[in-house]
Design an enzyme around this catalytic site. Structure first.
Site, PDB file in Angstrom:
ATOM      1  CB  VAL A  24      -1.346  -0.014   1.188  1.00 51.95           C
ATOM      2  CG1 VAL A  24      -1.817   1.480   0.794  1.00 51.95           C
ATOM      3  CG2 VAL A  24      -2.006  -1.614   1.090  1.00 51.95           C
ATOM      4  CG  ASP A  42       9.466  -0.275   5.765  1.00 52.91           C
ATOM      5  OD1 ASP A  42       8.780  -0.337   4.863  1.00 52.91           O
ATOM      6  OD2 ASP A  42       9.877  -0.447   6.428  1.00 52.91           O
ATOM      7  NE  ARG A  47       9.552  -2.185  -0.359  1.00 53.90           N
ATOM      8  CZ  ARG A  47       8.938  -2.660  -0.811  1.00 53.90           C
ATOM      9  NH1 ARG A  47       9.388  -3.249  -1.763  1.00 53.90           N
ATOM     10  NH2 ARG A  47       7.584  -1.994  -1.560  1.00 53.90           N
ATOM     11  CB  THR A 103      -3.720  -3.903  10.470  1.00 52.58           C
ATOM     12  OG1 THR A 103      -4.723  -3.223   9.292  1.00 52.58           O
ATOM     13  CG2 THR A 103      -3.499  -2.115  10.762  1.00 52.58           C
ATOM     14  CB  THR A 138      -7.707  -2.099   7.208  1.00 50.26           C
ATOM     15  OG1 THR A 138      -7.721  -2.061   5.397  1.00 50.26           O
ATOM     16  CG2 THR A 138      -9.618  -2.753   6.847  1.00 50.26           C
ATOM     17  CB  CYS A 278      -7.936  -7.324   2.222  1.00 53.62           C
ATOM     18  SG  CYS A 278      -6.354  -6.144   2.473  1.00 53.62           S
ATOM     19  NE  ARG A 349       1.813  -9.414   3.430  1.00 49.86           N
ATOM     20  CZ  ARG A 349       0.739  -8.451   3.423  1.00 49.86           C
ATOM     21  NH1 ARG A 349       1.761  -7.895   4.315  1.00 49.86           N
ATOM     22  NH2 ARG A 349       0.604  -7.839   2.501  1.00 49.86           N
TER      23      ARG A 349
HETATM   24  N1  LIG Z   1      -2.180  -5.306   0.481  1.00 49.12           N
HETATM   25  C1  LIG Z   1      -3.199  -4.655  -0.033  1.00 49.12           C
HETATM   26  O1  LIG Z   1      -3.792  -5.526  -0.795  1.00 49.12           O
HETATM   27  C2  LIG Z   1      -4.146  -4.112   0.736  1.00 49.12           C
HETATM   28  C3  LIG Z   1      -4.864  -2.934   0.555  1.00 49.12           C
HETATM   29  C4  LIG Z   1      -5.820  -2.177   1.717  1.00 49.12           C
HETATM   30  C5  LIG Z   1      -5.747  -2.120   2.672  1.00 49.12           C
HETATM   31  N2  LIG Z   1      -4.632  -3.002   2.449  1.00 49.12           N
HETATM   32  C6  LIG Z   1      -3.791  -2.418   4.590  1.00 49.12           C
HETATM   33  O2  LIG Z   1      -3.328  -1.746   4.425  1.00 49.12           O
HETATM   34  C7  LIG Z   1      -2.082  -1.637   5.826  1.00 49.12           C
HETATM   35  C8  LIG Z   1      -1.135  -2.278   5.062  1.00 49.12           C
HETATM   36  O3  LIG Z   1      -0.771  -3.223   3.979  1.00 49.12           O
HETATM   37  P1  LIG Z   1       0.481  -3.838   3.590  1.00 49.12           P
HETATM   38  O4  LIG Z   1      -0.310  -5.208   2.202  1.00 49.12           O
HETATM   39  O5  LIG Z   1       0.727  -2.947   2.241  1.00 49.12           O
HETATM   40  O6  LIG Z   1       1.129  -4.446   4.367  1.00 49.12           O
HETATM   41  P2  LIG Z   1       2.733  -4.776   4.283  1.00 49.12           P
HETATM   42  O7  LIG Z   1       3.478  -5.956   5.324  1.00 49.12           O
HETATM   43  O8  LIG Z   1       3.045  -4.740   2.767  1.00 49.12           O
HETATM   44  O9  LIG Z   1       3.812  -3.354   4.160  1.00 49.12           O
HETATM   45  C9  LIG Z   1       3.533  -2.720   5.518  1.00 49.12           C
HETATM   46  C10 LIG Z   1       5.060  -1.747   5.409  1.00 49.12           C
HETATM   47  O10 LIG Z   1       5.106  -1.595   6.623  1.00 49.12           O
HETATM   48  C11 LIG Z   1       6.361  -0.973   7.660  1.00 49.12           C
HETATM   49  N3  LIG Z   1       6.690  -1.145   9.194  1.00 49.12           N
HETATM   50  C12 LIG Z   1       6.033  -2.576  10.170  1.00 49.12           C
HETATM   51  N4  LIG Z   1       6.102  -0.693  11.221  1.00 49.12           N
HETATM   52  C13 LIG Z   1       6.755   0.146  10.582  1.00 49.12           C
HETATM   53  C14 LIG Z   1       6.789   0.742  11.739  1.00 49.12           C
HETATM   54  N5  LIG Z   1       6.798   1.251  12.712  1.00 49.12           N
HETATM   55  N6  LIG Z   1       7.602   1.667  10.545  1.00 49.12           N
HETATM   56  C15 LIG Z   1       7.261   2.102   9.429  1.00 49.12           C
HETATM   57  N7  LIG Z   1       7.528   0.987   9.041  1.00 49.12           N
HETATM   58  C16 LIG Z   1       7.286   0.197   9.158  1.00 49.12           C
HETATM   59  C17 LIG Z   1       7.198  -2.907   7.114  1.00 49.12           C
HETATM   60  O11 LIG Z   1       8.172  -2.892   7.434  1.00 49.12           O
HETATM   61  C18 LIG Z   1       6.151  -2.883   5.214  1.00 49.12           C
HETATM   62  O12 LIG Z   1       7.236  -2.753   4.349  1.00 49.12           O
HETATM   63  C19 LIG Z   1      -2.271  -3.140   6.168  1.00 49.12           C
HETATM   64  O13 LIG Z   1      -3.698  -2.461   7.164  1.00 49.12           O
HETATM   65  C20 LIG Z   1      -4.170  -3.978   5.281  1.00 49.12           C
HETATM   66  O14 LIG Z   1      -5.305  -3.605   6.115  1.00 49.12           O
HETATM   67  C21 LIG Z   1      -3.441  -3.458   2.179  1.00 49.12           C
END
Ligand SMILES: NC(=O)c1ccc[n+]([C@@H]2O[C@H](COP(=O)([O-])OP(=O)(O)OC[C@H]3O[C@@H](n4cnc5c(N)ncnc54)[C@H](O)[C@@H]3O)[C@@H](O)[C@H]2O)c1
Length: 438
Positions: A24, A42, A47, A103, A138, A278, A349
């Site tokens: 995201v 990050d 990464r 989340t 989310t 999700c 995941r």
């Molecule tokens: N992937 C999807 O399809 C999608 C779609 C819509 C919403 N979401 C929501 O968006 C959010 C993120 O999802 P994602 O798939 O991008 O996750 P992801 O795991 O791909 O990415 C999250 C990133 O955050 C970093 N991170 C974790 N803790 C951190 C911190 N304290 N400070 C800085 N960086 C930190 C991680 O290293 C990772 O690179 C979630 O709540 C998810 O439910 C995801």
């Protein structure tokens, strides 16, 4: 004039930090970088390193696009563009902080707010008067103001809605879907005061070509996102139940759905393993909040339970087909095609195929898994499973097409089969007759 008004007058809300550069955060940071000065932060050093080398392992953004938006170190001061860092000090000069950290749920399927709280804590240490923190992760309705704001307050020493403000704008992207990029999906926005709501909406409106929808408050925006995914989960659960019934009746679920789909108001859902982070996770966030409020969300949890039961059902169906065709189950060799949680995507995941493999192993079946999309190290780290990224050259007693990756259409199936080999096609990908489908 307060700090918010001063910042607005000075045009200071053009320095944006994106916290969490995953599926995201990265596309969002790239989209914002075309209009604002963006720092992508990050905690995962590797990464940040790969992104600085113009390489996105999630395959959401290609190298050329990264080259176009990344500013060279010490590049033009004040220019729009993007830089990546794992150094918190580098986001201290930003005025807008957008949080896109995971989340997840824990082993008991309870929301795990740790990443969200730790990101809020880090932001709290650099927060200044007039700053705005916008959450995109989310969550359940109420999470931003009840769980995140207190962390921001305690680590900044600032007062909510006087010194700093928050917003919530849920992310709706569908990773891997190149036809609906972040700019092309209507974005819900919200803010902790009406002034901030308007500011947050303007901020996104500049980036999101499809337009924005300003929700009346943060809780509404939070609830809207989580119900979108709960609705999808419930619809999938319904067709999964139909699949179980059709399997018992020995009629094709796909044919039943095709026939029913000729009615104008029949919803076209397909049975499958509702995994990923999700659909298989977000309904638990909503369910927790409902239970806290004294309401038991029976329908939402029944859908979750039904969808969670599909891995065991698929394993049992495969075994039945093998026995029917005269295969010895114990010690049989099975080829699992796919491990990622959905087709044509690198993300493994919360993949439910892993559960199918575990159930098959309980029957004494030896499973070899092939997935050219997945990252073998990540699969090993997360599930302790070894996978192949090259198709093995041997014959198997059973083949399960677990994920509908398009590349699986190019496989020469007869070369992998013995006389009694069964093919089970979970999603109905293959264009020829197979022994079983959901
Ligand atoms: N992937 C999807 O399809 C999608 C779609 C819509 C919403 N979401 C929501 O968006 C959010 C993120 O999802 P994602 O798939 O991008 O996750 P992801 O795991 O791909 O990415 C999250 C990133 O955050 C970093 N991170 C974790 N803790 C951190 C911190 N304290 N400070 C800085 N960086 C930190 C991680 O290293 C990772 O690179 C979630 O709540 C998810 O439910 C995801």
């Amino acid at each position: 004039m307060n700090q918010l008004e001063r910042n607005m007058t000075l045009g200071a809300y053009n320095k944006v930090a994106v916290i969490g550069l995953g599926y995201v955060g990265l596309p969002l940071a790239v989209a914002f970088a075309k209009h604002y000065q963006v720092v992508g932060y990050d905690i995962d050093k590797s990464r940040v390193q790969e992104l600085n080398l113009f390489n996105d392992e999630t395959l959401e953004i290609d190298t050329d696009e990264l080259k176009d938006v990344i500013l060279a170190p010490g590049g033009p001061e004040g220019a729009n563009g993007l830089m990546f860092t794992d150094d918190l000090a580098q986001i201290a000069g930003c005025t807008i902080f957008i949080v896109t950290v995971p989340t997840p749920i824990d082993q008991f399927k309870q929301p795990n707010l740790e990443p969200l709280k730790s990101a809020s804590k880090q932001i709290g240490t650099v927060l200044k008067k007039g700053d705005i923190v916008i959450y995109e992760s989310t969550v359940y309705p109420g999470c931003t103001e009840e769980d995140c704001v207190p962390v921001l307050e305690s680590h900044s020493g600032l007062v909510f809605n006087t010194d700093f403000f928050v917003g919530y704008s849920p992310e709706r992207i569908n990773p891997g879907d190149k036809s609906r990029k972040v700019e092309e999906i209507v974005k819900i926005t919200s803010g902790s005061t009406s002034e901030v709501a308007a500011l947050v909406d303007d901020l996104y409106a500049k980036v999101i070509v499809a337009g924005t929808y300003s929700a009346p408050n943060i809780k509404v925006a939070e609830a809207a996102k989580v119900i979108e995914n709960a609705q999808r989960d419930i619809n999938i659960a319904f067709v999964n139940e139909i699949a179980k019934i059709c399997n018992k009746l020995e009629i094709s679920t796909q044919e039943v759905l095709k026939a029913a789909g000729t009615k104008w108001n029949f919803q076209p859902y397909k049975p499958g393993l509702a995994g990923g982070h999700c659909i298989g996770v977000d309904p638990y966030y909503l369910a927790l909040k409902a239970k806290e409020e004294g309401y038991y969300p029976g329908l939402i949890l029944a859908a979750r339970r039904l969808n969670e039961s599909m891995a065991e059902h698929i394993a049992a169906e495969v075994v039945k087909k093998m026995i029917k065709k005269g295969s010895l189950v114990k010690g049989a060799r099975l080829l699992m095609l796919g491990i990622t949680f959905k087709e044509n995507c690198t993300d493994s995941r919360n993949s439910k195929i892993v559960e199918v493999i575990a159930y098959l192993a309980e029957y004494g079946i030896e499973v070899t898994t092939y997935d050219p999309w997945a990252n073998p190290e990540k699969v090993k780290d997360e599930f302790g499973l070894t996978i192949l990224t090259k198709l093995p050259e041997e014959q198997f007693d059973a083949i399960v097409v677990g994920v509908a990756h398009e590349v699986f259409l190019e496989i020469n199936y007869p070369s992998l089969m013995k006389e009694n080999t069964i093919i089970y096609d979970v999603k109905g990908l293959l264009p020829f007759e197979v022994d079983g489908q959901l």
